[in-house]
Design a protein around this motif. Structure first.
Motif, PDB file in Angstrom:
ATOM      1  N   THR A   1      29.873  86.654-112.303  1.00 15.76           N
ATOM      2  CA  THR A   1      28.437  86.372-112.365  1.00 15.76           C
ATOM      3  C   THR A   1      28.173  85.186-113.301  1.00 15.76           C
ATOM      4  OG1 THR A   1      28.017  87.817-114.262  1.00 15.76           O
ATOM      5  CG2 THR A   1      27.846  88.821-112.067  1.00 15.76           C
ATOM      6  N   TYR A   2      27.045  84.557-113.041  1.00 10.65           N
ATOM      7  CA  TYR A   2      26.578  83.453-113.881  1.00 10.65           C
ATOM      8  C   TYR A   2      26.455  83.934-115.325  1.00 10.65           C
ATOM      9  CZ  TYR A   2      23.429  79.692-115.435  1.00 10.65           C
ATOM     10  OH  TYR A   2      22.853  78.638-116.098  1.00 10.65           O
ATOM     11  N   GLU A   3      25.946  85.147-115.471  1.00  9.89           N
ATOM     12  CA  GLU A   3      25.714  85.676-116.820  1.00  9.89           C
ATOM     13  C   GLU A   3      27.035  85.865-117.555  1.00  9.89           C
ATOM     14  OE1 GLU A   3      24.305  86.946-113.991  1.00  9.89           O
ATOM     15  OE2 GLU A   3      22.290  86.165-114.293  1.00  9.89           O
ATOM     16  N   ASP A   4      28.066  86.340-116.842  1.00  8.90           N
ATOM     17  CA  ASP A   4      29.381  86.499-117.488  1.00  8.90           C
ATOM     18  C   ASP A   4      29.964  85.141-117.849  1.00  8.90           C
ATOM     19  OD1 ASP A   4      29.252  89.206-117.443  1.00  8.90           O
ATOM     20  OD2 ASP A   4      30.549  89.488-115.705  1.00  8.90           O
ATOM     21  N   MET A   5      29.695  84.151-117.025  1.00  3.96           N
ATOM     22  CA  MET A   5      30.190  82.797-117.356  1.00  3.96           C
ATOM     23  C   MET A   5      29.485  82.275-118.604  1.00  3.96           C
ATOM     24  SD  MET A   5      30.361  81.179-113.512  1.00  3.96           S
ATOM     25  CE  MET A   5      30.883  79.521-113.945  1.00  3.96           C
ATOM     26  N   LYS A   6      28.182  82.540-118.696  1.00  2.00           N
ATOM     27  CA  LYS A   6      27.443  82.078-119.879  1.00  2.00           C
ATOM     28  C   LYS A   6      27.922  82.804-121.134  1.00  2.00           C
ATOM     29  CE  LYS A   6      24.199  79.807-120.369  1.00  2.00           C
ATOM     30  NZ  LYS A   6      24.066  78.339-120.651  1.00  2.00           N
ATOM     31  N   ASP A   7      28.247  84.107-120.997  1.00  2.00           N
ATOM     32  CA  ASP A   7      28.608  84.896-122.179  1.00  2.00           C
ATOM     33  C   ASP A   7      30.013  84.592-122.679  1.00  2.00           C
ATOM     34  OD1 ASP A   7      26.181  86.062-122.171  1.00  2.00           O
ATOM     35  OD2 ASP A   7      26.806  87.957-121.281  1.00  2.00           O
TER      36      ASP A   7
ATOM     37  N   LYS B   1      25.635  95.900-111.233  1.00  2.00           N
ATOM     38  CA  LYS B   1      24.653  95.826-112.337  1.00  2.00           C
ATOM     39  C   LYS B   1      24.539  94.379-112.759  1.00  2.00           C
ATOM     40  CE  LYS B   1      25.040 100.291-114.651  1.00  2.00           C
ATOM     41  NZ  LYS B   1      26.264 100.946-114.195  1.00  2.00           N
ATOM     42  N   PHE B   2      23.331  93.907-113.004  1.00  2.00           N
ATOM     43  CA  PHE B   2      23.142  92.547-113.497  1.00  2.00           C
ATOM     44  C   PHE B   2      22.694  92.561-114.950  1.00  2.00           C
ATOM     45  CE2 PHE B   2      22.676  91.328-108.964  1.00  2.00           C
ATOM     46  CZ  PHE B   2      23.553  90.252-108.966  1.00  2.00           C
ATOM     47  N   LYS B   3      23.020  91.468-115.640  1.00  2.00           N
ATOM     48  CA  LYS B   3      22.405  91.245-116.951  1.00  2.00           C
ATOM     49  C   LYS B   3      21.197  90.343-116.679  1.00  2.00           C
ATOM     50  CE  LYS B   3      26.954  90.959-119.137  1.00  2.00           C
ATOM     51  NZ  LYS B   3      27.947  89.951-119.557  1.00  2.00           N
ATOM     52  N   PHE B   4      20.084  90.627-117.343  1.00  2.00           N
ATOM     53  CA  PHE B   4      18.879  89.865-117.025  1.00  2.00           C
ATOM     54  C   PHE B   4      18.467  88.872-118.106  1.00  2.00           C
ATOM     55  CE2 PHE B   4      18.739  93.084-113.835  1.00  2.00           C
ATOM     56  CZ  PHE B   4      18.281  92.385-112.737  1.00  2.00           C
ATOM     57  N   GLY B   5      19.374  88.604-119.029  1.00  2.00           N
ATOM     58  CA  GLY B   5      19.059  87.557-120.006  1.00  2.00           C
ATOM     59  C   GLY B   5      18.691  88.114-121.351  1.00  2.00           C
ATOM     60  N   ASN B   6      18.662  87.218-122.331  1.00  2.00           N
ATOM     61  CA  ASN B   6      18.458  87.657-123.719  1.00  2.00           C
ATOM     62  C   ASN B   6      17.100  88.282-123.924  1.00  2.00           C
ATOM     63  OD1 ASN B   6      20.932  86.482-124.350  1.00  2.00           O
ATOM     64  ND2 ASN B   6      19.942  84.475-124.444  1.00  2.00           N
TER      65      ASN B   6
ATOM     66  N   ILE C   1      32.834  81.930-121.340  1.00  2.00           N
ATOM     67  CA  ILE C   1      33.419  81.015-120.352  1.00  2.00           C
ATOM     68  C   ILE C   1      34.943  80.982-120.465  1.00  2.00           C
ATOM     69  CG2 ILE C   1      33.087  78.887-121.719  1.00  2.00           C
ATOM     70  CD1 ILE C   1      32.830  79.266-117.870  1.00  2.00           C
ATOM     71  N   MET C   2      35.474  81.094-121.693  1.00  2.00           N
ATOM     72  CA  MET C   2      36.936  81.061-121.811  1.00  2.00           C
ATOM     73  C   MET C   2      37.570  82.275-121.123  1.00  2.00           C
ATOM     74  SD  MET C   2      38.295  78.372-122.927  1.00  2.00           S
ATOM     75  CE  MET C   2      39.967  78.895-123.280  1.00  2.00           C
ATOM     76  N   GLY C   3      36.939  83.436-121.263  1.00  2.00           N
ATOM     77  CA  GLY C   3      37.447  84.638-120.584  1.00  2.00           C
ATOM     78  C   GLY C   3      37.458  84.422-119.079  1.00  2.00           C
ATOM     79  N   GLN C   4      36.376  83.816-118.569  1.00  2.00           N
ATOM     80  CA  GLN C   4      36.292  83.552-117.127  1.00  2.00           C
ATOM     81  C   GLN C   4      37.347  82.540-116.690  1.00  2.00           C
ATOM     82  OE1 GLN C   4      34.452  85.037-114.740  1.00  2.00           O
ATOM     83  NE2 GLN C   4      33.857  86.466-116.346  1.00  2.00           N
ATOM     84  N   LEU C   5      37.540  81.505-117.500  1.00  2.00           N
ATOM     85  CA  LEU C   5      38.538  80.482-117.125  1.00  2.00           C
ATOM     86  C   LEU C   5      39.940  81.087-117.102  1.00  2.00           C
ATOM     87  CD1 LEU C   5      37.302  77.226-118.916  1.00  2.00           C
ATOM     88  CD2 LEU C   5      36.916  77.964-116.584  1.00  2.00           C
ATOM     89  N   ARG C   6      40.209  81.984-118.025  1.00  2.00           N
ATOM     90  CA  ARG C   6      41.538  82.651-118.025  1.00  2.00           C
ATOM     91  C   ARG C   6      41.703  83.476-116.756  1.00  2.00           C
ATOM     92  NH1 ARG C   6      40.023  84.341-123.481  1.00  2.00           N
ATOM     93  NH2 ARG C   6      40.554  82.574-124.792  1.00  2.00           N
TER      94      ARG C   6
ATOM     95  N   GLY D   1      16.262  67.801-112.795  1.00  2.00           N
ATOM     96  CA  GLY D   1      17.328  67.506-111.833  1.00  2.00           C
ATOM     97  C   GLY D   1      18.166  68.727-111.510  1.00  2.00           C
ATOM     98  N   MET D   2      19.395  68.478-111.118  1.00  2.00           N
ATOM     99  CA  MET D   2      20.298  69.563-110.712  1.00  2.00           C
ATOM    100  C   MET D   2      20.617  70.467-111.907  1.00  2.00           C
ATOM    101  SD  MET D   2      21.785  70.156-107.833  1.00  2.00           S
ATOM    102  CE  MET D   2      22.759  71.558-107.371  1.00  2.00           C
ATOM    103  N   PHE D   3      20.611  69.866-113.105  1.00  2.00           N
ATOM    104  CA  PHE D   3      20.909  70.628-114.319  1.00  2.00           C
ATOM    105  C   PHE D   3      19.584  70.821-115.046  1.00  2.00           C
ATOM    106  CE2 PHE D   3      24.504  68.052-113.008  1.00  2.00           C
ATOM    107  CZ  PHE D   3      25.447  69.047-112.778  1.00  2.00           C
ATOM    108  N   ARG D   4      18.843  71.812-114.615  1.00  2.00           N
ATOM    109  CA  ARG D   4      17.462  71.979-115.073  1.00  2.00           C
ATOM    110  C   ARG D   4      17.432  72.594-116.464  1.00  2.00           C
ATOM    111  NH1 ARG D   4      13.368  75.919-114.708  1.00  2.00           N
ATOM    112  NH2 ARG D   4      15.014  77.409-114.172  1.00  2.00           N
ATOM    113  N   LYS D   5      17.809  73.874-116.602  1.00  2.00           N
ATOM    114  CA  LYS D   5      17.803  74.524-117.922  1.00  2.00           C
ATOM    115  C   LYS D   5      19.151  75.138-118.249  1.00  2.00           C
ATOM    116  CE  LYS D   5      13.032  75.866-118.863  1.00  2.00           C
ATOM    117  NZ  LYS D   5      12.157  77.028-119.074  1.00  2.00           N
ATOM    118  N   GLY D   6      19.755  75.756-117.268  1.00  2.00           N
ATOM    119  CA  GLY D   6      21.084  76.344-117.470  1.00  2.00           C
ATOM    120  C   GLY D   6      21.103  77.483-118.466  1.00  2.00           C
ATOM    121  N   ILE D   7      20.069  78.337-118.405  1.00  2.00           N
ATOM    122  CA  ILE D   7      20.030  79.464-119.353  1.00  2.00           C
ATOM    123  C   ILE D   7      19.919  80.792-118.596  1.00  2.00           C
ATOM    124  CG2 ILE D   7      19.021  78.136-121.255  1.00  2.00           C
ATOM    125  CD1 ILE D   7      16.294  79.453-120.479  1.00  2.00           C
TER     126      ILE D   7
END
Ligand code: PPS
Length: 348
Positions: free
Chosen positions: A245-251, A343-348, A253-258, A307-313
């Motif tokens: 998920t996007y949220e897991d990538m935000k939380d 289950k989703f995380k809905f942000g801070n 990223i190194m874990g996701q890259l591994r 643009g394409m990179f609007r807020k990224g949050i």
């Protein structure tokens, strides 16, 4: 002909003018009209039926990696991660391919159908048209520039698609690896709303509340949301599908890259992964600039909204939802995730 059967076995139904009027408020935007693909009711420009059959027949190579998402779920971020991991893991600045924008290094299989839009047909998508004439000599544009560029790309390929899993070749998960990124539907809807206001093929004029309700009803292009995500979620035990998920990538990223490093069998070092994390961070990608052609968007509006990179949050929906809309959407989410374990995380 109002009904057709795709090679994938799905039946399609062309929208009548009355149905079109109901969902598009009289704005005729696609020359071929719009089609629903049954039984989930995927809504596309009708010309998609031609390209979907082509995509179904496309030769799959074992080292292909597909990035499949519902739009605005973090596709571009993951697409760049996959592309550099596979094709330029040391981030060599002299890498020739890297000089091209992402959308011609890694093709979006959905894109051909958008050229059927009256507004987009007036523009020239220079980067795509130039690449097509360079790498597909003698081939016909009408058969799909983007799909044919994808077919001609060097291996390993990173192929982007917003089509749901079920509309791809039935052997996709047997032959190739698929990364699926999901994002919580509230932020997906908000991100899509900002995007459709500033792209030439939509120039959406309605309110966010109307957009949100149409999103929940599945009355927007590329909808519905739930079957898209749930089809992938049900495959998350498949060794050829990596669901994140996007949220897991935000939380983390190194874990996701591994995890992705392992999934792709790349054996990149921790040092390489750290550099890739930095290179694909929101700020780095924004600084490098939009990965798509200017002709695609309405420039002043596009720039204003980021643009394409609007807020990224995570959790931008909180800046946009009324309490009523939030209640409605929470109910819609509860109804749709019931008994799925998702289950989703809905942000801070
Ligand atoms: S598309 O057009 O469907 O392919 O769009 P997609 O790339 O899926 O989603 C765009 C949203 O992702 C955000 N984005 C990022 N977030 C964090 N880090 C990085 N590197 C990154 N790149 C793109 C982008 O800002 C869009 O989200 P919003 O909420 O609109 O800002």
């Amino acid at each position: 002909m109002n009904k057709q059967r795709l090679l994938s076995g799905h039946e399609t139904e062309l929208l009548t003018s009355e149905e079109l009027r109901k969902i598009r408020e009289d704005r005729v935007m696609y020359k071929s009209g719009l089609v629903r693909i049954l039984s989930d009711g995927w809504l596309y420009p009708a010309i998609a039926t031609r390209y979907l059959d082509w995509i179904y027949n496309m030769e799959l190579r074992p080292d292909d990696v597909f990035i499949i998402t519902f739009p605005k779920s973090g596709t571009t971020w993951m697409q760049e991660i996959l592309w550099v991991m596979l094709r330029n893991p040391d981030l060599d600045p002299n890498n020739k391919e890297m000089k091209e924008p992402l959308w011609v290094r890694s093709m979006d299989l959905c894109f051909d159908m958008f050229f059927d839009n009256y507004e987009l047909a007036k523009t020239d998508m220079k980067s795509i048209a130039e690449k097509f004439s360079r790498v597909c000599p003698g081939k016909k544009k009408e058969d799909g520039m983007v799909i044919q560029i994808a077919e001609s790309q060097p291996l390993p390929r990173v192929i982007k698609s917003h089509f749901p899993l079920e509309l791809h070749n039935k052997d996709l998960l047997k032959k190739c690896k698929v990364v699926y990124v999901a994002r919580n539907p509230k932020d997906v809807m908000v991100s899509n709303y900002h995007y459709v206001r500033v792209i030439r093929n939509e120039n959406y004029q309605g309110s966010l509340e109307k957009f949100a309700r149409d999103f929940m009803k599945g009355d927007l292009l590329l909808c519905p949301y739930w079957p898209h995500v749930l089809q992938a979620w049900r495959q998350s035990d498949n060794p050829n599908l990596y669901f994140t998920t996007y949220e897991d990538m935000k939380d983390d990223i190194m874990g996701q890259l591994r995890n992705i490093n392992k999934f792709l069998g790349k054996n990149l070092t921790e040092e390489q992964l750290k550099k890739i994390a930095k290179f694909t961070s929101f700020s780095s990608m924004k600084t490098r600039g939009d990965p798509i052609d200017k002709a695609f968007y309405i420039e002043d509006l596009w720039k204003k909204q980021g643009g394409m990179f609007r807020k990224g949050i995570k959790g931008d929906w909180k800046n946009h939802f009324s309490p009523e809309l939030n209640q409605e959407m929470d109910q819609w989410i509860r109804d749709n995730v019931k008994d799925t374990g998702l289950k989703f995380k809905f942000g801070n």
